[in-house]
Design a protein around this motif. Structure first.
Motif, PDB file in Angstrom:
ATOM      1  N   ASP A   7     -92.375 -18.064   4.522  1.00 54.23           N
ATOM      2  CA  ASP A   7     -92.307 -19.424   3.676  1.00 54.23           C
ATOM      3  C   ASP A   7     -93.348 -20.110   4.302  1.00 54.23           C
ATOM      4  O   ASP A   7     -93.426 -20.623   5.433  1.00 54.23           O
ATOM      5  N   PRO A  15     -96.231 -20.667  -0.326  1.00 51.10           N
ATOM      6  CA  PRO A  15     -94.692 -21.184  -0.522  1.00 51.10           C
ATOM      7  C   PRO A  15     -93.636 -20.468  -1.037  1.00 51.10           C
ATOM      8  O   PRO A  15     -94.056 -19.755  -2.029  1.00 51.10           O
ATOM      9  N   ALA A  16     -92.502 -20.329  -0.554  1.00 51.51           N
ATOM     10  CA  ALA A  16     -91.457 -19.846  -0.897  1.00 51.51           C
ATOM     11  C   ALA A  16     -90.756 -20.865  -1.914  1.00 51.51           C
ATOM     12  O   ALA A  16     -90.740 -21.785  -2.061  1.00 51.51           O
ATOM     13  N   THR A  21     -88.798 -15.901   3.490  1.00 48.82           N
ATOM     14  CA  THR A  21     -88.811 -16.051   1.934  1.00 48.82           C
ATOM     15  C   THR A  21     -87.740 -15.037   1.139  1.00 48.82           C
ATOM     16  O   THR A  21     -87.469 -14.219   1.748  1.00 48.82           O
ATOM     17  N   ASN A  62     -94.190 -23.075   3.359  1.00 52.57           N
ATOM     18  CA  ASN A  62     -93.917 -24.464   3.729  1.00 52.57           C
ATOM     19  C   ASN A  62     -92.665 -24.881   4.989  1.00 52.57           C
ATOM     20  O   ASN A  62     -92.258 -25.944   5.053  1.00 52.57           O
ATOM     21  N   ARG A  77     -89.899 -15.898  -4.379  1.00 52.16           N
ATOM     22  CA  ARG A  77     -91.204 -16.311  -4.380  1.00 52.16           C
ATOM     23  C   ARG A  77     -92.043 -15.544  -5.715  1.00 52.16           C
ATOM     24  O   ARG A  77     -91.353 -14.870  -6.584  1.00 52.16           O
ATOM     25  N   ARG A  94     -99.828 -17.332   4.280  1.00 56.59           N
ATOM     26  CA  ARG A  94     -98.496 -17.642   3.762  1.00 56.59           C
ATOM     27  C   ARG A  94     -98.629 -18.350   2.459  1.00 56.59           C
ATOM     28  O   ARG A  94     -99.099 -19.444   2.344  1.00 56.59           O
ATOM     29  N   SER A 143     -87.412 -20.349  -2.399  1.00 54.37           N
ATOM     30  CA  SER A 143     -86.198 -20.496  -1.720  1.00 54.37           C
ATOM     31  C   SER A 143     -86.186 -19.670  -0.268  1.00 54.37           C
ATOM     32  O   SER A 143     -87.063 -18.885  -0.134  1.00 54.37           O
ATOM     33  N   THR A 144     -85.645 -20.308   0.555  1.00 53.94           N
ATOM     34  CA  THR A 144     -85.769 -20.068   1.936  1.00 53.94           C
ATOM     35  C   THR A 144     -84.486 -19.583   2.892  1.00 53.94           C
ATOM     36  O   THR A 144     -83.627 -20.428   2.550  1.00 53.94           O
TER      37      THR A 144
END
Length: 298
Positions: free
Chosen positions: A225, A195-196, A176, A227, A179, A193, A198-199
């Motif tokens: 992340d 979702p981020a 991540t 996702n 977030r 976990r 941006s990763t």
């Protein structure tokens, strides 16, 4: 969010009321008296609702303006009717920032995560109805959460080519970079976990060798992340300049990273046996919180 009301009977409050009424305001639009109290994360608390001092605390007013404010029971805010947001952070550094009051983001270079540091934080939204409710001071508690956790890699090389190893490097992706502030590390939390927004990835230089012969490095992360899968690429560098990559899918090895023993580092410990053809077989693999992985059987 927790709201409580403290009764007061001071001359200053009576003067404030009198001033408000004499200025031809209706009582609904008189400012109320409020305090903001950041609360230590549950995992770090020594007692219930312990005040978290030295926080960077700001309040967003109904107009959208942000104002930095002092917090605690002795710092009273006069707030009029409207919707407010308060957030508190402690321990943030120049590589991590807050956006839109709710999104925490760590700096990166070409997707490589910067060091977010060791910090806690949280925010609340609250509504001010207007007027002095029963001539009291209304307090809002801001719950804060642990925002980062260390992931440590330990790699030991054994076998025919072990003496030829010069160094080990690694990357872990699915990390991540930004977030929501509330999607933090919570003991026994509901989601492992989130979702981020941006990763990126974390880059390791395992340039320290511990007393047990493990090449070791640690990285503090904003999270994993939800996702994306987390993949580990180990690169073994040999003395003659030759290097070899080994890829491992480690999402399952990180189950519990956000929800188990969140105050301690999470460790992935690997023992590889290298052959004459520079292949590497796994001799041993352990993953888990430091408190768990270091437990020796009786």
């Amino acid at each position: 969010m927790m709201k409580n009301i403290c009764k007061i009977a001071s001359v200053s409050l009576l003067l404030l009321l009198a001033s408000c009424i004499k200025s031809d305001y209706d009582t609904e639009n008189c400012p109320g008296l409020y305090t903001i109290t950041p609360i230590v994360p549950v995992e770090l608390q020594q007692k219930k609702n312990e005040f978290l001092p030295n926080t960077n605390t700001s309040v967003m007013y109904p107009s959208g303006e942000w104002r930095k404010t002092e917090v605690g029971p002795d710092n009273i805010l006069e707030l009029t009717k409207g919707q407010y947001r308060a957030f508190s952070l402690k321990g943030e550094n120049e590589q991590v920032g807050l956006h839109f009051g709710t999104v925490v983001s760590v700096s990166s270079t070409d997707g490589a995560a910067g060091d977010p540091g060791d910090f806690v934080g949280g925010y609340i939204d609250f509504n001010v109805d207007g007027g002095l409710e029963d001539w009291g001071i209304i307090n809002y508690d801001v719950p804060t959460y642990i925002q980062t956790r260390i992931l440590t890699l330990k790699v030991k090389i054994e076998g025919q080519n072990a003496d030829l190893v010069e160094s080990v490097t690694a990357t872990v992706d699915g990390i991540t970079l930004s977030r929501e502030l509330h999607n933090a590390f919570i003991e026994n939390g509901e989601r492992d976990r989130y979702p981020a927004l941006s990763t990126g990835y974390a880059a390791y230089a395992l340039d320290e060798v511990d007393k047990d012969g493990f090449y070791t490095d640690s990285y503090r992360l904003l999270g994993l992340d939800g996702n994306a899968d987390q993949n580990l690429v180990l690169t073994i560098h040999y003395k003659d300049g030759f290097k070899r990559d080994f890829n491992y899918e480690i999402a399952d090895d990180l189950a519990g990273f956000h929800t188990k023993e969140v105050t301690t580092p999470w460790i992935i410990r690997i023992v590889l046996r290298t052959g004459a053809d520079f292949t590497a077989d796994i001799e041993d693999w352990q993953a888990g919180p430091e408190e768990w992985i270091d437990v020796k059987p009786v």
